[in-house]
Design an enzyme around this catalytic site. Structure first.
Site, PDB file in Angstrom:
ATOM      1  N   ARG A 563       0.833  -1.206   0.000  1.00  0.00           N
ATOM      2  CA  ARG A 563       0.000   0.000   0.000  1.00  0.00           C
ATOM      3  C   ARG A 563       0.870   1.258   0.000  1.00  0.00           C
ATOM      4  O   ARG A 563       1.916   1.292   0.643  1.00  0.00           O
ATOM      5  CB  ARG A 563      -0.899   0.026   1.239  1.00  0.00           C
ATOM      6  CG  ARG A 563      -1.833  -1.137   1.404  1.00  0.00           C
ATOM      7  CD  ARG A 563      -2.989  -1.179   0.460  1.00  0.00           C
ATOM      8  NE  ARG A 563      -3.785   0.018   0.421  1.00  0.00           N
ATOM      9  CZ  ARG A 563      -4.986   0.079  -0.183  1.00  0.00           C
ATOM     10  NH1 ARG A 563      -5.514  -1.000  -0.762  1.00  0.00           N
ATOM     11  NH2 ARG A 563      -5.656   1.199  -0.213  1.00  0.00           N
ATOM     12  N   VAL A 564       0.387   2.254  -0.692  1.00  0.00           N
ATOM     13  CA  VAL A 564       1.101   3.525  -0.671  1.00  0.00           C
ATOM     14  C   VAL A 564       0.295   4.570   0.113  1.00  0.00           C
ATOM     15  O   VAL A 564       0.674   5.722   0.194  1.00  0.00           O
ATOM     16  CB  VAL A 564       1.383   4.039  -2.097  1.00  0.00           C
ATOM     17  CG1 VAL A 564       2.370   3.126  -2.799  1.00  0.00           C
ATOM     18  CG2 VAL A 564       0.099   4.165  -2.909  1.00  0.00           C
ATOM     19  N   ASP A 565      -0.848   4.147   0.674  1.00  0.00           N
ATOM     20  CA  ASP A 565      -1.655   5.079   1.468  1.00  0.00           C
ATOM     21  C   ASP A 565      -1.563   4.695   2.948  1.00  0.00           C
ATOM     22  O   ASP A 565      -0.740   3.879   3.334  1.00  0.00           O
ATOM     23  CB  ASP A 565      -3.114   5.079   0.983  1.00  0.00           C
ATOM     24  CG  ASP A 565      -3.702   3.665   0.965  1.00  0.00           C
ATOM     25  OD1 ASP A 565      -3.045   2.719   1.460  1.00  0.00           O
ATOM     26  OD2 ASP A 565      -4.826   3.502   0.469  1.00  0.00           O
ATOM     27  N   ASP A 566      -2.408   5.280   3.769  1.00  0.00           N
ATOM     28  CA  ASP A 566      -2.314   5.027   5.208  1.00  0.00           C
ATOM     29  C   ASP A 566      -3.097   3.781   5.605  1.00  0.00           C
ATOM     30  O   ASP A 566      -3.926   3.808   6.517  1.00  0.00           O
ATOM     31  CB  ASP A 566      -2.812   6.248   5.983  1.00  0.00           C
ATOM     32  CG  ASP A 566      -1.875   7.417   5.791  1.00  0.00           C
ATOM     33  OD1 ASP A 566      -0.656   7.173   5.709  1.00  0.00           O
ATOM     34  OD2 ASP A 566      -2.357   8.559   5.713  1.00  0.00           O
TER      35      ASP A 566
END
Ligand code: 6R9
Length: 695
Positions: A563-566
Site C-alpha cells: 500500500r502507498v496510502d495510510d
C-alpha cells in the site's frame, strides 16, 4: 498490439514464444529452491498440467486478452450469455462508463436492463440441470471429528427456507441484512438467501468488536441481523451473540433499532440455555427457519441492483461501505474463479478465507458455486490442533485447489516441513495466494514443500473494490516468477503512473491504476459518492487508483509492492491507521496517537503505535494493555497494535501535519535514514522518541 495494451516490453514476446513443452530452461529448477539471488527465475507449469489447462499457453492467453481489450462488450457478453437471465440486457448497454472526474460524475454500469438472480445462477441452475446430487459444500468443524455436507439440492432447500423466513418478517428487495456468523455453512446460506430475495447482505467478519458492528449497522440500517450464539476457534470460545447484543445497544443510541436478531444455535459451542436472550427481538434460527417451505421464487433483479455491501478500511477513520451490484459481479467472480484456478468439475476447492472478507464473498461463496464447484468450508483455525491441520483436511477431502494467504504460509513454514510431510497432499493440483505480496521464500516453500513442485501457484492481486482477480497467473499459461502476480486478467488494463499521473511503459515502478472498467468493479461507496470519487478517481484523473505500488519488470511481469496510502496490511487484513489511532485516542489517558506499519516476519506488516499521554500520566505496562484493549474493543483483536511506543511528542510540520515518514523510520530502527528533519516544528522530538525506543 497486446504489448502496448499491457505496457509490456519486447522481451515478453521472447518469453512468451519459448517452446512450452520443452525441458525447463536453465533458470527453472523444478523441485529445488532457486538460489536466493535469482528471484527472476522462471518456473514453468509442467507439460502435463499445461496439456489439460483451460488456457494452456502464453499465446492463447494473449489472444483472449487482446480480444477482451479490443471488444470488451463482445467478450463479456459471450460469457454473460452462459448464465441464466430472465431478461437480456440491451446490446448497446453492455457497458456504460465514465472514469474521468473531469468529464462528469463517475459511472460504471454493466449489462444494464438485464434481469437475473445470482442465487438462481449459483444454485438452482445446477439443480435444474440434473446436478442436484453433487456436493456443493463440505463443512469441517473446529474439531477434526466434526463435519457435514450439503448437495446442491439440499443447499437450495436451505436457502429457500431462510429466504422465505426473511420475507415473512418483511425483508424486501433492497433492504439490508447484517450477517455476523463464523464459517458455518449457514454463512454462505444466509448470503444466498438474501441474494435470492434481492436483499443486500452486509457480512461483518466475526472477529470485529461490538463497536465495529454498531458502526456498520448505523450506516446500513438493516432490518435483520443474523448471528449465532457462539463459536469455538481453536480452544477459545467466542460468544458472538453477546457481542451482537452489545452492538445493538450501541446502534440504538445512534437511532438505529434492529427489530430481529435471528440466532443460529451452534450446539457444538454453546447451549441454548446459556445464551442471553431478549424476548421479542431474538429468534432461534432452528425454531423458525426449518418450518418454511423449501421452494421460494427468486426475485429477478436488474444487473445494476445492489447485491452486497462490504465495509473495508480506508485512510480516514470511518470504514467504507463498498457496494457491489449483481450482473457484472456475477459474471466476473465466476470467470476469474474458473480461469485463475483452471477449474474442472471434478475439483474439490478450499479457500481458507473467511466470508467476512471479500475473498470469502467472491471465492468461497459466489465464484465457486456459480461454476457448480464443490467448496470446502472450514470453521476452525488453520493450526489447530496442530500445524498439520490444513494438510489433514486436504487429504481427508481430496482437496485439489488450495487457496490461502501468505501470512498463513509463512507461519506454517516456521513450524517446519515435518507437519506437511506427514500427509500425502497428492490430490492438490493448483495453489493460490491472496491478501498481500508473497515473498519469494514463502512462494518457494509453498511451491516445493506443499505442492511438491507440481502445482502452479496463482498469486492473485485484487481488492474488495475490484470484486475479483485483477492481476493473476492463469496456471497453465505462463511461466511464473516467484513473488510476481504476473499478468492482468481478461479485460483488465493495469497502468503504472508516476506521482503526476503520467502513464509509464516498459520497465517501471509507480502507482498502480486501472484504465477502463471491468464487470466486477464496485459501483460506489454506500451513501458517500463524494468519497468514492475522491479516494479512487481523483488522485489520477481518468483512472481507478488502487492505493498500491507496483513494479513492472523487463518481461512485463507485475510485482506488487504494498500500500502507498495510510492502510496497513497485517496478516492480509486491511487496517486503516486512522481507525487504530481513533480507537487509541478514545482512551481517556491518550492525548494523541500515530500509527504506522512495520515489517513483520509472519504477518507481513505489524501495527506500531506512537502514543502521547495526557499531561502528567505516567507510563506503565497496565496502561499499555488498556490502550491495546481500547483497540480490541473498538475494532477487533486482529487490529491490536504489536507495539506501543511512548511519545512525549510527535514529529510534526509547522502546519501540524504528523510526519509519518520519520515515524516509520524510527519504528523500523532505520535511524540513519531519517532524512531531513529540519522542517519539523520541534526537531527535538525525534531524539526523545529514539531514546524511548526500547522502553
Ligand atoms: C483480496 C483482498 C486489498 C489489498 C490490496 C493489496 C493487498 C491483495 C495481493 C495483495 C500483493 C497480492 N493484496 N492481494 N498484494 N499481492 N496477491 O485482499 O482484498 O482486503 O480489500 O485488500 O491487499 O495491498 O490493495 P482487501
Amino acid at each position: 498490439r497486446w504489448r502496448s495494451a499491457m505496457g509490456a516490453s519486447d522481451r515478453l514476446t521472447v518469453a512468451a514464444a519459448k517452446p512450452r513443452h520443452a525441458a525447463p530452461c536453465a533458470a527453472t529448477v523444478l523441485g529445488e529452491p532457486l538460489p536466493a539471488s535469482d528471484d527472476h527465475g522462471l518456473v514453468h507449469p509442467s507439460a502435463d498440467f499445461a496439456a489439460q489447462a483451460l488456457v494452456s499457453s502464453p499465446q492463447q492467453y494473449l489472444e483472449m486478452y487482446q480480444r477482451s481489450i479490443d471488444d470488451p462488450a463482445g467478450f463479456w457478453s459471450e460469457i454473460a450469455e452462459t448464465f441464466y437471465w430472465k431478461q437480456k440486457w440491451s446490446p448497446e448497454e453492455v457497458c456504460t462508463e465514465n472514469l474521468d472526474v473531469t468529464k462528469g460524475p463517475i459511472k460504471i454500469e454493466w449489462f444494464k436492463g438485464g434481469k437475473t438472480n445470482i442465487c438462481h445462477n449459483a444454485v438452482d441452475r445446477y439443480v435444474e440441470a440434473g446436478d442436484g446430487a453433487k456436493i456443493a459444500m463440505y463443512w469441517e468443524g473446529n474439531e477434526p471429528d466434526q463435519d457435514g455436507k450439503l448437495t446442491y439440492s439440499e443447499l437450495l432447500d436451505k436457502v429457500c427456507q431462510l429466504a422465505n423466513y426473511l420475507k415473512s418478517v418483511g425483508v424486501e428487495k433492497g433492504d439490508a441484512v447484517v450477517i455476523y456468523l463464523p464459517m458455518l455453512m449457514e454463512l454462505p446460506i444466509a448470503m444466498l438467501a438474501c441474494a435470492r430475495i434481492g436483499a443486500v447482505h452486509s457480512v461483518v467478519f466475526a472477529g470485529f468488536s461490538a463497536d465495529a458492528i454498531a458502526q456498520r449497522i448505523t450506516d446500513c440500517k438493516p432490518k435483520v441481523v443474523i448471528t449465532c450464539n457462539a463459536v469455538k476457534r481453536g480452544q477459545k470460545l467466542i460468544p458472538l451473540k453477546d457481542i451482537v447484543d452489545a452492538s445493538l445497544v450501541e446502534s440504538a443510541k445512534n437511532g438505529v433499532t434492529v427489530g430481529i436478531c435471528l440466532t443460529y444455535e451452534n450446539q457444538l459451542a454453546m447451549k441454548k440455555e446459556d445464551t442471553q436472550w431478549i424476548a421479542g427481538r431474538d429468534v432461534w434460527w432452528q425454531d423458525v427457519v426449518p418450518n418454511f417451505p423449501t421452494r421460494c421464487d427468486v426475485e429477478w433483479v436488474d444487473a445494476e441492483d445492489p447485491l452486497f455491501l462490504l465495509y473495508t478500511s480506508g485512510s480516514t477513520g470511518k470504514p467504507k461501505g463498498v457496494l457491489h451490484t449483481t450482473g457484472g459481479y456475477m459474471v466476473y467472480a465466476a470467470t476469474t474463479f474458473k480461469h485463475a484456478f483452471d477449474y474442472k468439475p471434478t475439483d474439490i476447492y478450499w479457500c481458507t478465507a473467511d466470508c467476512g472478507w471479500i475473498t470469502g464473498h467472491s471465492y468461497v461463496t459466489y465464484g465457486p458455486l456459480l461454476n457448480g464447484a464443490t467448496v470446502l468450508v472450514y470453521e476452525g483455525a488453520p493450526n489447530y490442533p496442530d500445524p498439520g491441520r490444513c494438510w489433514d483436511i486436504v487429504d481427508k477431502y481430496g482437496v485439489t485447489i488450495f487457496y490461502t494467504a501468505p501470512t498463513l504460509i509463512r507461519s506454517l513454514m516456521r513450524d517446519g516441513s515435518v507437519y506437511v510431510d506427514r500427509y500425502s497432499r497428492k490430490s492438490l493440483r493448483v495453489l493460490g495466494s491472496v491478501g498481500e505480496p508473497i515473498n519469494p521464500t514463502a512462494w518457494r516453500w509453498f511451491y516445493n514443500v506443499v505442492g511438491d513442485s507440481r502445482c502452479p501457484i496463482s498469486d492473485t492481486w485484487w481488492q474488495t473494490e475490484t470484486g475479483g482477480f485483477m492481476i493473476t497467473p492463469l496456471p497453465g499459461a505462463w511461466p511464473q516468477k516467484p513473488g510476481s502476480a504476473t499478468f492482468p486478467f481478461f479485460g483488465v488494463q493495469p497502468v503504472i503512473v508516476d506521482e503526476k499521473g503520467r502513464e509509464m511503459t516498459g520497465e517501471c515502478s509507480g502507482y498502480l491504476c486501472i484504465k477502463k472498467s471491468w464487470p466486477g468493479a464496485f459501483r460506489t461507496l454506500y451513501g458517500d459518492k463524494d468519497r468514492y470519487e475522491t479516494t479512487y478517481f481523483k488522485p489520477f484523473s481518468g483512472y481507478y487508483f488502487s492505493g498500491d505500488g507496483c513494479r513492472r519488470d523487463e518481461d512485463g511481469y507485475h510485482w506488487l509492492t504494498g500500500r502507498v496510502d495510510d492502510v496497513i496490511n497485517a496478516s492480509g487484513h486491511r487496517i486503516g491507521t486512522a481507525e487504530v489511532e481513533s480507537a487509541l485516542v478514545s482512551h481517556p489517558k491518550c492525548a494523541e496517537a500515530a500509527v504506522v506499519g512495520i515489517d513483520h516476519e509472519v504477518k507481513g506488516q505489524g501495527i506500531y503505535a506512537f502514543v502521547t499521554l495526557v499531561d502528567g500520566v505516567p507510563y506503565s505496562d497496565d496502561l499499555r494493555k488498556s490502550l491495546i484493549m481500547a483497540v480490541r474493543s473498538q475494532i477487533g483483536a486482529f487490529a491490536a497494535p504489536d507495539k506501543i511506543h511512548w511519545a512525549p511528542g510527535l514529529p510534526k510540520t509547522r502546519s501540524g501535519k504528523i510526519m509519518r515518514r520519520i515515524l516509520r523510520k524510527i519504528a523500523s530502527r532505520q535511524l540513519d535514514e531519517l532524512g531531513d528533519t529540519s522542517t519539523l516544528a520541534d526537531p527535538g522530538v525525534v531524539d526523545q522518541l529514539i531514546s524511548l525506543s526500547d522502553s
